[in-house]
Motif scaffolding. Structure first.
Motif, mmCIF file in Angstrom:
data_model
loop_
_atom_site.group_PDB
_atom_site.id
_atom_site.type_symbol
_atom_site.label_atom_id
_atom_site.label_comp_id
_atom_site.label_asym_id
_atom_site.label_seq_id
_atom_site.Cartn_x
_atom_site.Cartn_y
_atom_site.Cartn_z
ATOM 1 N N SER A 91 3.363 9.691 8.971
ATOM 2 C CA SER A 91 5.062 9.288 8.595
ATOM 3 C C SER A 91 5.501 10.542 7.165
ATOM 4 O O SER A 91 4.653 11.355 7.045
ATOM 5 N N PRO A 92 6.840 10.241 7.172
ATOM 6 C CA PRO A 92 7.371 11.219 6.745
ATOM 7 C C PRO A 92 6.747 11.308 5.166
ATOM 8 O O PRO A 92 6.463 12.630 4.432
ATOM 9 N N ASP A 93 6.522 10.389 4.495
ATOM 10 C CA ASP A 93 5.753 10.529 3.343
ATOM 11 C C ASP A 93 4.517 10.628 3.075
ATOM 12 O O ASP A 93 4.113 11.153 2.540
ATOM 13 N N ALA A 94 3.124 10.662 4.409
ATOM 14 C CA ALA A 94 2.141 10.729 4.192
ATOM 15 C C ALA A 94 2.127 12.906 4.683
ATOM 16 O O ALA A 94 1.551 13.476 4.101
ATOM 17 N N VAL A 95 3.180 12.990 5.159
ATOM 18 C CA VAL A 95 3.300 14.264 5.533
ATOM 19 C C VAL A 95 3.358 15.417 4.159
ATOM 20 O O VAL A 95 2.854 16.047 3.507
ATOM 21 N N VAL A 96 4.766 14.541 3.778
ATOM 22 C CA VAL A 96 5.272 14.691 1.971
ATOM 23 C C VAL A 96 3.749 15.328 0.970
ATOM 24 O O VAL A 96 3.242 16.070 0.354
ATOM 25 N N CYS A 97 2.945 13.610 1.329
ATOM 26 C CA CYS A 97 1.923 14.082 0.366
ATOM 27 C C CYS A 97 0.821 14.981 0.091
ATOM 28 O O CYS A 97 0.700 15.900 -0.014
ATOM 29 N N ARG A 98 0.675 15.647 2.131
ATOM 30 C CA ARG A 98 -0.306 16.368 2.327
ATOM 31 C C ARG A 98 0.419 17.707 1.747
ATOM 32 O O ARG A 98 -0.248 18.734 1.337
ATOM 33 N N HIS A 99 1.702 18.131 1.627
ATOM 34 C CA HIS A 99 2.289 19.191 1.579
ATOM 35 C C HIS A 99 1.960 19.149 -0.163
ATOM 36 O O HIS A 99 1.574 20.446 -0.057
ATOM 37 N N GLY A 113 1.131 -1.525 0.360
ATOM 38 C CA GLY A 113 -0.169 0.318 -0.098
ATOM 39 C C GLY A 113 0.741 1.110 0.198
ATOM 40 O O GLY A 113 0.398 2.020 -0.731
ATOM 41 N N ALA A 114 2.245 1.294 0.586
ATOM 42 C CA ALA A 114 2.855 2.281 0.805
ATOM 43 C C ALA A 114 3.731 2.269 -0.141
ATOM 44 O O ALA A 114 3.167 3.715 -1.064
ATOM 45 N N LEU A 115 3.612 1.319 -1.204
ATOM 46 C CA LEU A 115 4.277 1.178 -2.619
ATOM 47 C C LEU A 115 3.739 2.376 -3.256
ATOM 48 O O LEU A 115 4.087 2.963 -4.191
ATOM 49 N N LEU A 116 2.576 1.979 -3.234
ATOM 50 C CA LEU A 116 0.994 2.498 -4.509
ATOM 51 C C LEU A 116 0.795 3.835 -4.109
ATOM 52 O O LEU A 116 0.859 4.179 -4.878
ATOM 53 N N ALA A 117 0.704 4.705 -2.734
ATOM 54 C CA ALA A 117 0.473 5.875 -2.552
ATOM 55 C C ALA A 117 1.482 5.793 -3.048
ATOM 56 O O ALA A 117 2.409 7.592 -3.982
ATOM 57 N N GLY A 118 3.582 6.167 -2.856
ATOM 58 C CA GLY A 118 4.075 6.741 -3.565
ATOM 59 C C GLY A 118 4.237 6.751 -5.214
ATOM 60 O O GLY A 118 4.539 8.374 -5.741
ATOM 61 N N SER A 145 3.636 10.065 -6.946
ATOM 62 C CA SER A 145 5.095 10.660 -8.356
ATOM 63 C C SER A 145 3.961 11.171 -9.202
ATOM 64 O O SER A 145 3.941 12.110 -9.938
ATOM 65 N N LEU A 146 3.412 10.514 -9.536
ATOM 66 C CA LEU A 146 1.806 10.042 -10.496
ATOM 67 C C LEU A 146 1.788 12.147 -10.608
ATOM 68 O O LEU A 146 1.080 12.246 -11.598
ATOM 69 N N GLY A 147 1.079 12.440 -9.643
ATOM 70 C CA GLY A 147 0.310 13.590 -8.996
ATOM 71 C C GLY A 147 1.499 14.232 -9.255
ATOM 72 O O GLY A 147 1.211 15.576 -9.783
ATOM 73 N N LEU A 148 2.664 14.595 -8.805
ATOM 74 C CA LEU A 148 3.511 15.899 -9.919
ATOM 75 C C LEU A 148 3.214 15.843 -10.657
ATOM 76 O O LEU A 148 4.237 16.655 -11.420
ATOM 77 N N LEU A 149 3.647 14.654 -11.616
ATOM 78 C CA LEU A 149 3.860 14.666 -13.035
ATOM 79 C C LEU A 149 2.732 15.879 -13.345
ATOM 80 O O LEU A 149 2.765 16.411 -14.174
ATOM 81 N N ARG A 150 1.221 14.825 -13.067
ATOM 82 C CA ARG A 150 0.395 16.181 -13.523
ATOM 83 C C ARG A 150 0.547 16.941 -13.241
ATOM 84 O O ARG A 150 -0.071 17.672 -14.319
ATOM 85 N N LYS A 151 0.821 17.347 -12.078
ATOM 86 C CA LYS A 151 0.562 19.080 -11.914
ATOM 87 C C LYS A 151 1.173 19.358 -12.496
ATOM 88 O O LYS A 151 1.252 20.733 -13.290
ATOM 89 N N TYR A 208 -2.729 12.882 -5.674
ATOM 90 C CA TYR A 208 -2.035 13.070 -4.056
ATOM 91 C C TYR A 208 -3.806 12.647 -3.344
ATOM 92 O O TYR A 208 -2.949 12.035 -2.107
ATOM 93 N N THR A 209 -4.373 12.484 -3.213
ATOM 94 C CA THR A 209 -5.998 12.858 -2.377
ATOM 95 C C THR A 209 -5.526 11.328 -2.141
ATOM 96 O O THR A 209 -6.027 10.520 -1.057
ATOM 97 N N ARG A 210 -5.895 10.329 -3.234
ATOM 98 C CA ARG A 210 -5.454 8.515 -2.985
ATOM 99 C C ARG A 210 -4.339 8.456 -2.062
ATOM 100 O O ARG A 210 -4.632 7.742 -1.409
ATOM 101 N N ALA A 211 -2.862 8.638 -2.908
ATOM 102 C CA ALA A 211 -1.728 8.746 -1.705
ATOM 103 C C ALA A 211 -2.082 8.939 -0.494
ATOM 104 O O ALA A 211 -1.611 8.202 0.046
ATOM 105 N N SER A 212 -2.387 10.181 -0.601
ATOM 106 C CA SER A 212 -2.632 10.700 1.048
ATOM 107 C C SER A 212 -4.044 9.151 1.762
ATOM 108 O O SER A 212 -3.550 8.919 2.809
ATOM 109 N N SER A 213 -4.264 9.520 1.405
ATOM 110 C CA SER A 213 -5.455 7.833 2.404
ATOM 111 C C SER A 213 -5.209 6.958 2.480
ATOM 112 O O SER A 213 -4.533 6.420 3.229
ATOM 113 N N LEU A 214 -4.303 6.239 1.312
ATOM 114 C CA LEU A 214 -3.037 5.558 1.633
ATOM 115 C C LEU A 214 -2.164 5.159 2.291
ATOM 116 O O LEU A 214 -1.624 4.433 3.186
ATOM 117 N N TYR A 215 -1.391 6.103 2.864
ATOM 118 C CA TYR A 215 -0.236 7.287 3.384
ATOM 119 C C TYR A 215 -0.784 6.707 4.917
ATOM 120 O O TYR A 215 -0.506 5.757 5.581
#
Length: 87
Positions: free
Chosen positions: A64-72, A22-27, A31-37, A49-56
């Motif tokens: 977790s650092p990854d969850a915080v980065v995603c919300r950022h 799940g964490a790998l999928l969220a990552g 990343s795909l969200g960054l590309l789309r942005k 980003y919303t889906r990733a944040s929910s998974l994290y």
């Protein structure tokens, strides 16, 4: 009794594997969200980003650092769209 403990141990390992996947999928979604942005496809980026944040939040923790980065990333996207309240 021994087989019951073995089954519980296997179930625990299964949960750890599921959380890692799940964490790998969220990552990947983040990343795909960054590309789309970067492509200017903001609605898609927000959805990713919303889906990733929910998974994290489900697979790791909300702090977790990854969850915080995603919300950022979600907040930056809101700012780019001029939505300071949501950011």
């Amino acid at each position: 009794a021994g087989s019951r403990f073995a089954a519980e141990a296997q179930a625990g390992e299964g949960a750890k594997v599921t959380a890692r996947l799940g964490a790998l999928l969220a990552g990947a979604l983040n990343s795909l969200g960054l590309l789309r942005k970067q492509q200017g496809r903001f609605a898609e980026a927000q959805s990713l980003y919303t889906r990733a944040s929910s998974l994290y939040d489900t697979c790791t923790s909300t702090s977790s650092p990854d969850a915080v980065v995603c919300r950022h990333n979600l907040a930056e996207l809101a700012l780019a769209a001029g939505d300071e309240t949501r950011a």
